[in-house]
Structure formats: structure tokens, C-alpha cells
Motif scaffolding. Structure first.
Motif, PDB file in Angstrom:
ATOM      1  N   UNK A 148      72.279  95.861  21.622  1.00  0.00           N
ATOM      2  CA  UNK A 148      72.002  95.638  20.204  1.00  0.00           C
ATOM      3  C   UNK A 148      70.799  94.713  20.025  1.00  0.00           C
ATOM      4  N   UNK A 149      70.711  93.678  20.838  1.00  0.00           N
ATOM      5  CA  UNK A 149      69.560  92.763  20.765  1.00  0.00           C
ATOM      6  C   UNK A 149      68.269  93.543  20.981  1.00  0.00           C
ATOM      7  N   UNK A 150      68.229  94.378  22.019  1.00  0.00           N
ATOM      8  CA  UNK A 150      67.019  95.151  22.294  1.00  0.00           C
ATOM      9  C   UNK A 150      66.722  96.133  21.156  1.00  0.00           C
ATOM     10  N   UNK A 151      67.742  96.773  20.605  1.00  0.00           N
ATOM     11  CA  UNK A 151      67.533  97.671  19.468  1.00  0.00           C
ATOM     12  C   UNK A 151      66.912  96.918  18.291  1.00  0.00           C
ATOM     13  N   UNK A 152      67.444  95.742  18.011  1.00  0.00           N
ATOM     14  CA  UNK A 152      66.959  94.963  16.868  1.00  0.00           C
ATOM     15  C   UNK A 152      65.542  94.457  17.106  1.00  0.00           C
ATOM     16  N   UNK A 153      65.225  94.095  18.348  1.00  0.00           N
ATOM     17  CA  UNK A 153      63.863  93.661  18.678  1.00  0.00           C
ATOM     18  C   UNK A 153      62.896  94.824  18.499  1.00  0.00           C
ATOM     19  N   UNK A 154      63.283  96.015  18.973  1.00  0.00           N
ATOM     20  CA  UNK A 154      62.432  97.203  18.823  1.00  0.00           C
ATOM     21  C   UNK A 154      62.197  97.516  17.352  1.00  0.00           C
ATOM     22  N   UNK A 155      63.205  97.270  16.518  1.00  0.00           N
ATOM     23  CA  UNK A 155      63.070  97.495  15.071  1.00  0.00           C
ATOM     24  C   UNK A 155      62.296  96.375  14.384  1.00  0.00           C
ATOM     25  N   UNK A 156      61.828  95.399  15.153  1.00  0.00           N
ATOM     26  CA  UNK A 156      61.057  94.256  14.645  1.00  0.00           C
ATOM     27  C   UNK A 156      61.845  93.415  13.640  1.00  0.00           C
ATOM     28  N   UNK A 157      63.150  93.328  13.840  1.00  0.00           N
ATOM     29  CA  UNK A 157      63.964  92.487  12.969  1.00  0.00           C
ATOM     30  C   UNK A 157      63.757  91.026  13.339  1.00  0.00           C
ATOM     31  N   UNK A 158      63.840  90.133  12.373  1.00  0.00           N
ATOM     32  CA  UNK A 158      63.615  88.709  12.651  1.00  0.00           C
ATOM     33  C   UNK A 158      64.719  88.129  13.535  1.00  0.00           C
ATOM     34  N   UNK A 159      64.340  87.093  14.276  1.00  0.00           N
ATOM     35  CA  UNK A 159      65.301  86.415  15.157  1.00  0.00           C
ATOM     36  C   UNK A 159      66.546  85.984  14.396  1.00  0.00           C
ATOM     37  N   UNK A 160      66.354  85.502  13.179  1.00  0.00           N
ATOM     38  CA  UNK A 160      67.501  85.025  12.392  1.00  0.00           C
ATOM     39  C   UNK A 160      68.524  86.133  12.176  1.00  0.00           C
ATOM     40  N   UNK A 161      68.055  87.358  11.980  1.00  0.00           N
ATOM     41  CA  UNK A 161      68.976  88.478  11.788  1.00  0.00           C
ATOM     42  C   UNK A 161      69.713  88.816  13.082  1.00  0.00           C
ATOM     43  N   UNK A 162      69.004  88.744  14.197  1.00  0.00           N
ATOM     44  CA  UNK A 162      69.630  88.985  15.503  1.00  0.00           C
ATOM     45  C   UNK A 162      70.674  87.914  15.780  1.00  0.00           C
TER      46      UNK A 162
END
Length: 91
Positions: A30-44
Motif C-alpha cells: 500500500x505504501x508503494x501504491x500511494x507513493x506511485x500515486x504521488x500521495x503526500x506523506x501525511x496521507x500515507x
């Protein structure tokens, strides 16, 4: 072999080799998916907190932990052992 190093998403078996911890691996993926989606660290970090993921000390993860996750070569199946690099473990 693990060289005694704990890596989130893996456990060690009786031979001190990494095996996938499916509960933690879900978070790593999930972390890698969210990073690929360029989501902010706070959301992760919020996703990890809401889903109850904590570090080995029982604390919530930090921004620097996210950086360490995405830079950790073990998550692409590589780890160093002795003088070489072994490529075989995948999450």
C-alpha cells in the motif's frame, strides 16, 4: 539470510532466512501504491495509523520511515550477504 536485521513485511524462519509476513506486506504494498500515486506523506502516515500499523517500538511511523521504506532494496528482492547481493525475495 537476514543477518539479524528485522525488515517490516518479513519474518525470519528457523534458518534465519526472510519469509513474507502477509499482514505487514499488505502495508508495504500500500505504501508503494500511494507513493506511485504521488500521495503526500501525511496521507500515507494516516493510512498506516488508521489501519493500526506501528513500528517495532510500538510507535506510529514517521515521514523518515516512508523514505526508508521506498529506498530499501529488500522490497525489490535484493539483500546483501557477505560480499555479494542476493536477488530472490519478493513482497
Amino acid at each position: 539470510m537476514s543477518n539479524g536485521v528485522n525488515v517490516f513485511g518479513y519474518n525470519c524462519d528457523e534458518n534465519d532466512c526472510y519469509i513474507i509476513n502477509e499482514y505487514e506486506a499488505k502495508a508495504v504494498r500500500k505504501i508503494f501504491e500511494m507513493v506511485i500515486e504521488c500521495l503526500p506523506d501525511a496521507e500515507i502516515l494516516n493510512w498506516l495509523k488508521v489501519n493500526g500499523y506501528k513500528n517495532t517500538r510500538g510507535n506510529y511511523y514517521t515521514k523518515s520511515a516512508i523514505y526508508r521504506f521506498i529506498k530499501n532494496r529488500k522490497y525489490i528482492g535484493e539483500y546483501k550477504y557477505a560480499d555479494g547481493v542476493i536477488r530472490e525475495v519478493y513482497l
